[in-house]
Design a protein around this motif. Structure first.
Motif, PDB file in Angstrom:
ATOM      1  N   HIS A  40      -0.251 -29.514  57.459  1.00  0.00           N
ATOM      2  CA  HIS A  40       0.490 -30.768  57.401  1.00  0.00           C
ATOM      3  C   HIS A  40       1.875 -30.604  58.017  1.00  0.00           C
ATOM      4  N   ALA A  41       2.535 -29.490  57.726  1.00  0.00           N
ATOM      5  CA  ALA A  41       3.886 -29.248  58.235  1.00  0.00           C
ATOM      6  C   ALA A  41       3.900 -29.123  59.750  1.00  0.00           C
TER       7      ALA A  41
ATOM      8  N   TYR B 170       6.827 -28.387  55.023  1.00  0.00           N
ATOM      9  CA  TYR B 170       5.956 -27.660  54.094  1.00  0.00           C
ATOM     10  C   TYR B 170       6.421 -27.851  52.655  1.00  0.00           C
ATOM     11  N   LYS B 171       7.709 -27.673  52.417  1.00  0.00           N
ATOM     12  CA  LYS B 171       8.245 -27.815  51.057  1.00  0.00           C
ATOM     13  C   LYS B 171       7.982 -29.213  50.507  1.00  0.00           C
ATOM     14  N   THR B 172       8.219 -30.233  51.349  1.00  0.00           N
ATOM     15  CA  THR B 172       8.030 -31.611  50.917  1.00  0.00           C
ATOM     16  C   THR B 172       6.565 -31.890  50.604  1.00  0.00           C
TER      17      THR B 172
ATOM     18  N   ARG C  30       2.384 -32.832  46.603  1.00  0.00           N
ATOM     19  CA  ARG C  30       1.039 -32.532  46.118  1.00  0.00           C
ATOM     20  C   ARG C  30       1.082 -32.156  44.630  1.00  0.00           C
ATOM     21  N   ARG C  31       2.124 -31.409  44.254  1.00  0.00           N
ATOM     22  CA  ARG C  31       2.261 -31.037  42.840  1.00  0.00           C
ATOM     23  C   ARG C  31       2.559 -32.275  41.992  1.00  0.00           C
TER      24      ARG C  31
ATOM     25  N   SER D  59       9.188 -20.403  45.663  1.00  0.00           N
ATOM     26  CA  SER D  59      10.502 -20.885  45.261  1.00  0.00           C
ATOM     27  C   SER D  59      10.622 -20.837  43.746  1.00  0.00           C
ATOM     28  N   ASP D  60      11.851 -20.972  43.243  1.00  0.00           N
ATOM     29  CA  ASP D  60      12.055 -21.076  41.802  1.00  0.00           C
ATOM     30  C   ASP D  60      11.234 -22.227  41.225  1.00  0.00           C
ATOM     31  N   ARG D  61      11.312 -23.394  41.875  1.00  0.00           N
ATOM     32  CA  ARG D  61      10.596 -24.579  41.402  1.00  0.00           C
ATOM     33  C   ARG D  61       9.088 -24.324  41.365  1.00  0.00           C
ATOM     34  N   GLY D  62       8.564 -23.722  42.441  1.00  0.00           N
ATOM     35  CA  GLY D  62       7.132 -23.489  42.525  1.00  0.00           C
ATOM     36  C   GLY D  62       6.633 -22.503  41.489  1.00  0.00           C
TER      37      GLY D  62
END
Length: 219
Positions: free
Chosen positions: A26-27, A72-74, A79-80, A114-117
């Motif tokens: 997608h990215a 990619y991050k977005t 998706r999450r 990432s921290d969030r992931g």
């Protein structure tokens, strides 16, 4: 002695391959670039995202590489949030982690996430409280630099000689060697057992029981 087991996440604790490939495609598509080959993407799982993007799109200029990274991050975050992310634990991992914790091991994670992931992944599986230290790509150089592993050792109050690094990629094995920590590879992730052995694995677990047995022998 403070025993510390440091785990990689993707390819070691969870299998998020499908979502990684989807988000990467997608990215690149949004950036108007040819899609990377799945095998190339899988080989780079474990590196920090910007480092992986640079290797997947070496001819793109810096701004385009940043665009791909943000795409990619977005995509992954969306998706999450939509409940579509699928990062199942490998069979037997939850039981192993709980048994190690109950047996007096300190547990940590060192990951390219990432921290969030990482926070969302562990919370979704109800595992957050088992870990004394969570190290991510947001606060450290990419693997195989030993910074994440050294930070985990510091936070746990453990010596390198009393710690093991458990991962599925060559980057994990190289990081462990750079930090003078025992390197245990797992064969169910993204790199082959031969890759792991060639980059410093002291032991490669073919199955969860192998990993459990090797940790039981560690002293």
């Amino acid at each position: 002695m403070t025993k510390l087991a440091v785990f990689d996440c993707d390819g070691t604790l969870v299998d998020g391959q499908a979502d990684v490939l989807w988000a990467m495609n997608h990215a690149f598509e949004l950036a108007g670039l040819p899609l990377p080959k799945p095998a190339q993407v899988r080989r780079l799982v474990g590196l920090s995202l910007p480092v992986a993007i640079r290797q997947l799109a070496p001819k793109a200029d810096h701004q385009r590489q940043l665009e791909i990274t943000e795409n990619y991050k977005t995509a992954f975050r969306k998706r999450r949030e939509e409940g579509l992310l699928h990062e199942p634990l490998y069979d037997g991992i939850a039981e192993l982690l709980r048994d190690l914790h109950a047996g007096g091991w300190n547990l940590a994670v060192a990951t390219g996430k990432s921290d969030r992931g990482l926070t969302a992944c562990l919370a979704g599986h109800g595992l957050t409280d088992l870990f004394i230290s969570l190290q991510t790509a947001d606060r450290h150089p990419s693997k195989p630099h030993p910074a994440m592993l050294e930070a985990a050792l510091f936070e746990a109050g453990a010596q390198a000689s009393d710690a093991v690094m458990i991962g599925d990629t060559s980057f994990d094995m190289q990081m462990a060697k750079a930090a003078n920590v025992r390197a245990i590879g797992v064969a169910w992730g993204y790199h082959t057992p031969d890759d792991l052995t060639a980059t410093g694995a002291d032991f490669v677990a073919q199955a969860m029981d192998d990993l459990r047995g090797e940790l039981d022998r560690f002293s």
